[in-house]
Write an enzyme that holds these catalytic residues in place. Sequence first.
Site, mmCIF file in Angstrom:
data_model
loop_
_atom_site.group_PDB
_atom_site.id
_atom_site.type_symbol
_atom_site.label_atom_id
_atom_site.label_comp_id
_atom_site.label_asym_id
_atom_site.label_seq_id
_atom_site.Cartn_x
_atom_site.Cartn_y
_atom_site.Cartn_z
ATOM 1 N N VAL A 23 0.827 -1.212 0.000
ATOM 2 C CA VAL A 23 0.000 0.000 0.000
ATOM 3 C C VAL A 23 0.858 1.258 0.000
ATOM 4 C CG1 VAL A 23 -1.607 1.348 1.413
ATOM 5 C CG2 VAL A 23 -2.039 -1.067 0.998
ATOM 6 N N THR A 60 -5.701 -0.645 7.240
ATOM 7 C CA THR A 60 -7.057 -1.086 7.575
ATOM 8 C C THR A 60 -7.120 -1.261 9.088
ATOM 9 O OG1 THR A 60 -7.189 -2.205 5.453
ATOM 10 C CG2 THR A 60 -8.784 -2.871 7.134
ATOM 11 N N PHE A 73 -8.394 0.980 -0.906
ATOM 12 C CA PHE A 73 -9.187 -0.077 -1.552
ATOM 13 C C PHE A 73 -8.454 -0.730 -2.722
ATOM 14 C CE2 PHE A 73 -12.253 2.632 0.592
ATOM 15 C CZ PHE A 73 -13.071 1.713 1.229
ATOM 16 N N ASN A 113 -14.759 -5.425 2.513
ATOM 17 C CA ASN A 113 -14.049 -6.705 2.452
ATOM 18 C C ASN A 113 -14.890 -7.853 3.002
ATOM 19 O OD1 ASN A 113 -11.885 -5.758 1.103
ATOM 20 N ND2 ASN A 113 -10.416 -5.942 2.770
ATOM 21 N N CYS A 151 -5.475 -9.358 3.024
ATOM 22 C CA CYS A 151 -6.614 -8.523 3.431
ATOM 23 C C CYS A 151 -7.843 -9.314 3.851
ATOM 24 C CB CYS A 151 -6.963 -7.570 2.301
ATOM 25 S SG CYS A 151 -5.693 -6.325 2.087
ATOM 26 N N LYS A 190 -7.687 -11.615 7.103
ATOM 27 C CA LYS A 190 -7.468 -10.902 8.377
ATOM 28 C C LYS A 190 -8.579 -9.883 8.635
ATOM 29 C CE LYS A 190 -4.435 -6.991 7.315
ATOM 30 N NZ LYS A 190 -5.437 -5.950 7.471
ATOM 31 N N LYS A 193 -3.390 -14.852 -5.564
ATOM 32 C CA LYS A 193 -4.186 -14.589 -6.769
ATOM 33 C C LYS A 193 -3.203 -14.234 -7.888
ATOM 34 C CE LYS A 193 -5.059 -9.694 -6.083
ATOM 35 N NZ LYS A 193 -6.043 -8.632 -6.011
ATOM 36 N N ARG A 208 0.644 -14.402 1.256
ATOM 37 C CA ARG A 208 0.077 -14.401 2.601
ATOM 38 C C ARG A 208 -1.310 -15.061 2.591
ATOM 39 N NH1 ARG A 208 1.398 -8.184 4.173
ATOM 40 N NH2 ARG A 208 1.067 -7.910 1.945
#
Length: 441
Positions: free
Chosen positions: A11, A130, A159, A218, A270, A273, A331, A338
Amino acid sequence: MRVSVIGTGYVGLVAGACFADSGNEVLCLDIDQQKVQKLSAGQLTIYEPGLPDILQRNIREGRLAFSTDYKAAALHSKIYFLCLPTPPNEDGSADLRYVLESARTLAGHLAGPDRGQNGDDAPLFVLKSTVPVGTNARVRGAAAAILKGPFSVANNPEFLKEGTAVDDFMKPDRVVVGVTDDRSYRILHELYEPFCRTGAPILRMDPASAEIAKYAANGFLAVKISYINEVARLCQAVGADVEKVRQATALDPRIGKTFLFPGLGYGGSCLPKDTRALVSSARGFGLDFLTVDAAEKVNDAQKTWLIPAIVKHFGGKLSGRTLAIWGLAFKPRTDDVREAPSLSVIPALLNAGAKIKVFDPEAMQNIRAIVGDKIKYAENPYDALAKADALMLITEWNEFRSPDWKRIKSLLRQPVVFDGRNIYDPDHLRQMGFTYYGIGR
Ligand SMILES: NC(=O)c1ccc[n+]([C@@H]2O[C@H](COP(=O)([O-])OP(=O)(O)OC[C@H]3O[C@@H](n4cnc5c(N)ncnc54)[C@H](O)[C@@H]3O)[C@@H](O)[C@H]2O)c1
């Protein structure tokens, strides 16, 4: 504008580079010296399409620099974007240690008589991490214990999606700013306005709403994925085809086409968690967040959903069998592993006695750092297949979508495919003599 970005991971690095690209003078700080050294030399520390170009151009043009020196970051600007990790504690709640420590350290360097004493120069801490509802107040409390003069704390949840992070940042759907004063809003509006020319709204709200907005998004995405995975389980049980069901469902605009793909579940830094933190945060207020809690439970089981089928296919035991795995990242288009489904599949297969040979275009190094030499690493997708008993697809990288099936058949000991993302056409593969297993088909 001068901006300091604290934490240069997925980020912070993207935010810092993009803010620099729109003309701001950005100093990015990280405590990881090696990372800072590499970034200062224009070398990427993560795989993110489009980022190398922006990074190198802005360093060259003097708008982007990196440092490990907190004082330098504190004095570089009055705006601090905190892009720090908020990993899960054992009970699922978000660990706010990094965010709070960082705010305290910055405040410590700002506590001198010449800083933060008048409203126009007041420090603005922007929580981009976040963070659960109530964090803004905690950061405010931590800074207030150190700073004498005025300051503000805003929330600006991020986002972006890994793999398309630069595009997402440059062309956001919306920008959320949680503020308690007009000046903070004006600063954030000015910074984001260049990215919102196409009409994306900059949504002003109170900090608590901004904190919840990120988790709400999320949580919903997680529910969508787990929902279609449960539909897939039902399809499998009755002999229906979830791909047909998915199409029929997704064409309803109230439901939508995205995030409705059955597979081996979600991973990443993301969704897993954030869903846990949302449930934990709600619990703190005496509420059970049942839908998201269920999504998480479904997802936990989904990651190894194909293992029983693999064991059954090979007559109940996998000893002496080699599985070729394509795709390790959580992905496509990222090297992030992670909470990746591959990290659940690999131990499950090893426990069942299988040998494993893997290939991923970007994530091999990160998996090797965790799994080590318990598995073999292939040079390319086809190298992974040599003398393997089956191919298992876990991450749907583009390059795996239309492979050379004749070559695959000639390399595998048995023509068997376990398609963990339903990207292959079962009829086509069966016609070619493969045994095909997907999710819910
Ligand atoms: N990765 C994503 O796709 C994504 C998307 C939206 C929001 N977020 C959220 O943004 C936050 C950051 O996520 P990330 O994926 O960028 O994390 P990351 O782990 O990739 O990066 C965090 C960086 O912070 C540095 N760091 C740790 N402690 C520090 C300290 N005390 N001072 C300075 N630097 C420190 C680390 O060295 C690391 O480089 C998290 O809250 C995450 O949930 C992530």
